[in-house]
Design an enzyme around this catalytic site. Structure first.
Site, short mmCIF file in Angstrom:
data_model
loop_
_atom_site.label_atom_id
_atom_site.label_comp_id
_atom_site.label_asym_id
_atom_site.label_seq_id
_atom_site.Cartn_x
_atom_site.Cartn_y
_atom_site.Cartn_z
N GLU A 1 0.81 -1.21 0.00
CA GLU A 1 0.00 0.00 0.00
C GLU A 1 0.85 1.27 0.00
O GLU A 1 0.82 2.05 0.97
CB GLU A 1 -0.95 0.02 1.20
CG GLU A 1 -1.90 -1.17 1.25
CD GLU A 1 -2.85 -1.12 2.45
OE1 GLU A 1 -2.75 -0.20 3.27
OE2 GLU A 1 -3.71 -2.00 2.54
N GLU B 1 -5.16 -8.55 1.14
CA GLU B 1 -5.81 -8.20 2.40
C GLU B 1 -7.29 -7.95 2.16
O GLU B 1 -7.67 -7.29 1.17
CB GLU B 1 -5.25 -6.90 3.00
CG GLU B 1 -3.93 -7.03 3.69
CD GLU B 1 -3.43 -5.70 4.25
OE1 GLU B 1 -4.26 -4.85 4.65
OE2 GLU B 1 -2.20 -5.53 4.28
O1 IFM Z 1 -3.94 -2.82 9.39
C1 IFM Z 1 -3.92 -2.35 8.09
C2 IFM Z 1 -2.77 -2.95 7.31
O2 IFM Z 1 -1.55 -2.69 7.92
C3 IFM Z 1 -2.71 -2.39 5.91
N1 IFM Z 1 -4.00 -2.49 5.28
C4 IFM Z 1 -5.16 -2.07 5.98
C5 IFM Z 1 -5.20 -2.71 7.36
C6 IFM Z 1 -6.46 -2.25 8.12
O3 IFM Z 1 -6.44 -0.87 8.26
#
Ligand code: IFM
Length: 450
Positions: free
Chosen positions: A172, A358
């Site tokens: 990200e 994710e």
């Molecule tokens: O916890 C975070 C993660 O580190 C990166 N993506 C989003 C998740 C939830 O906010």
């Protein structure tokens, strides 16, 4: 391609991989042990007022000391893969470039521990914990950091490339640039547009140099990057231009240079006086062919024009819609937008195969009589896995899905107040309890013949 029929109307190819994900600073703790030095997140979280309740990652889930039993828990979830990140300041604690052997040993044991349990290791190099000494020397805006990142990537590839299933450069980069340098929410907490553009570009260059370094070290290791592409929609018919500008800024500034070797034209016209000098020269380095990319998806963004007429490009704002279901962190639940986002991204950009690296939900259920009854998280996961299956059925090449997160952990600026885990963590005792959603996911993974 054979199709595995899972319960809950989820149909996915037999080769589809299910996993769980974490990140170093969010779970490891041991922040000053065995030679690790500070990252920008240690500095930020120790600065009063930056993180809710003054929480820090000093101890987090104490995973550094509990790695073996945590891997046993992952195995109990029946997943085929574990996605984790390396801590850069644990491996390279100082500016002299010396590798910390205790750090190497920790990840060596972690990777072997995964393989011993039949878990494919999916690793990430950068999940936001920039060594403080690199930040002090100019951070991502300086090319020195990009070269240091390539050296770090090469070390990881040399040491672990034969045992990793995949290796990702950045997690990200939108968060480690826009959220951190423009919105001031994440470390280092700045609000500076020119700096943000230098950081975006500097991270892209670091990604490209790292991919080149890793290819030279280990040509067969699948390499990628993880992007939290925004699912952008106009709030109303008058907001379509705003939605397009928002999409160009928040997605285009990442996807276009990385996958097409150019910056989005509209954004460049608006922003080029603020971009780093000679940025166009770096585009061939940035656009390295990748074997896969990762999508992190949680919620859609409904967009309209900014309120103030003198806002800089893209001059947009995100609006919370009323009467929608939200998780405890306040994010709208909308699984259809995940299918839609995948289709839109593949229609717009030339992309390699994808993993959902994710997806998950913050719900803060506690342990009651030994049980965590987090039905809403189970429903969230089920709907989103169905949404992925829908995209796959429509020809989108998604190869796997990772639930965020293995266990409750340090949720950045929200501290420990938001729980994303399939496993509950009692931070006072470090006791782990598999939640109802975790049992459901374990059952789904057990029935999925990978
Ligand atoms: O916890 C975070 C993660 O580190 C990166 N993506 C989003 C998740 C939830 O906010």
């Amino acid at each position: 391609m054979t199709s595995g029929k899972l319960a809950d109307q989820i149909q996915l190819p037999d080769t589809f991989i299910f996993g769980v994900a974490t990140a170093a600073y969010q779970i490891e703790g041991a922040a000053s042990e065995d030679g690790r030095t500070a990252s920008i997140w240690d500095t930020f979280s120790h600065t009063p007022g930056k993180v809710l309740n003054g929480d820090t990652g000093d101890v987090a889930c104490d995973h550094y000391h509990r790695m073996d039993s945590d891997l046993d828990l992952i195995q109990q979830l029946n997943v085929g893969a574990y996605r984790f990140s390396f801590s850069w300041p644990r491996l390279f604690p100082s500016a002299d470039g010396q590798v910390n052997l205790a750090g190497l040993d920790f990840y060596d044991r972690l990777i072997d521990g995964c393989l011993a349990r039949n878990l494919r290791p999916f690793a990430t190099l950068y999940h936001w914990d920039l060594p403080q000494y690199l930040y002090d020397n100019g951070g991502w805006a300086s090319k020195d950091t990009a070269y240091a990142f390539a050296d770090y990537a090469k070390l990881i590839s040399d040491k672990f490339g034969d045992r990793l299933r995949t290796l990702t450069t950045f997690n990200e980069p939108w968060c480690s640039s826009i959220l951190s340098y423009l919105f001031g929410v994440h470390a280092p907490g700045l609000k500076d547009l020119p700096k943000t553009l230098s950081v975006i570009h500097g991270q892209h260059v670091a990604h490209g140099l790292a991919v080149q370094a890793m290819r030279s070290s280990h040509a067969d290791l699948p390499l990628g990057i993880v992007l939290n592409a925004q699912a952008v929609y106009p709030v109303d018919a008058q907001s379509e231009d705003a939605a397009e500008r928002h999409q160009q800024f928040h997605n285009g500034l990442f996807f276009e240079p990385l996958f097409h070797g150019e910056y989005p034209q509209q954004a460049v016209e608006a922003l080029s006086p603020l971009m780093p000098k000679n940025f166009m020269d770096d585009l061939p380095t940035i656009a390295q062919p990748l074997d896969f990319w990762g999508l992190n998806y949680y919620t859609p963004s409904w967009v309209t024009d900014a309120v103030a007429s003198d806002e800089p490009y893209p001059a947009t704002r995100v609006v919370d819609r009323e009467q929608v279901t939200r998780t405890d962190i306040g994010w709208e639940v909308n699984a259809d937008c995940l299918t839609d986002l995948l289709k839109r991204l593949y229609a717009e950009y030339s992309l390699p195969p994808c993993y959902i690296t994710e997806n998950g939900a913050a719900y803060n259920h506690q342990v009651e009589e030994g049980v965590v009854d987090d039905k809403p998280r189970q429903e969230y996961l089920q709907q989103h896995i169905q949404a992925v299956a829908k995209a796959v059925a429509q020809g989108i090449d998604v190869k796997g899905y990772f639930a965020w997160s293995l266990m409750d952990n340090f949720e950045w600026a929200e501290g420990y107040s938001q729980r994303f885990g399939l496993i509950h963590v009692d931070y006072a005792t470090q006791q782990r309890t598999i939640k109802r959603s975790g049992h459901w996911y374990a059952d789904l993974c057990r029935r999925h013949a990978f």
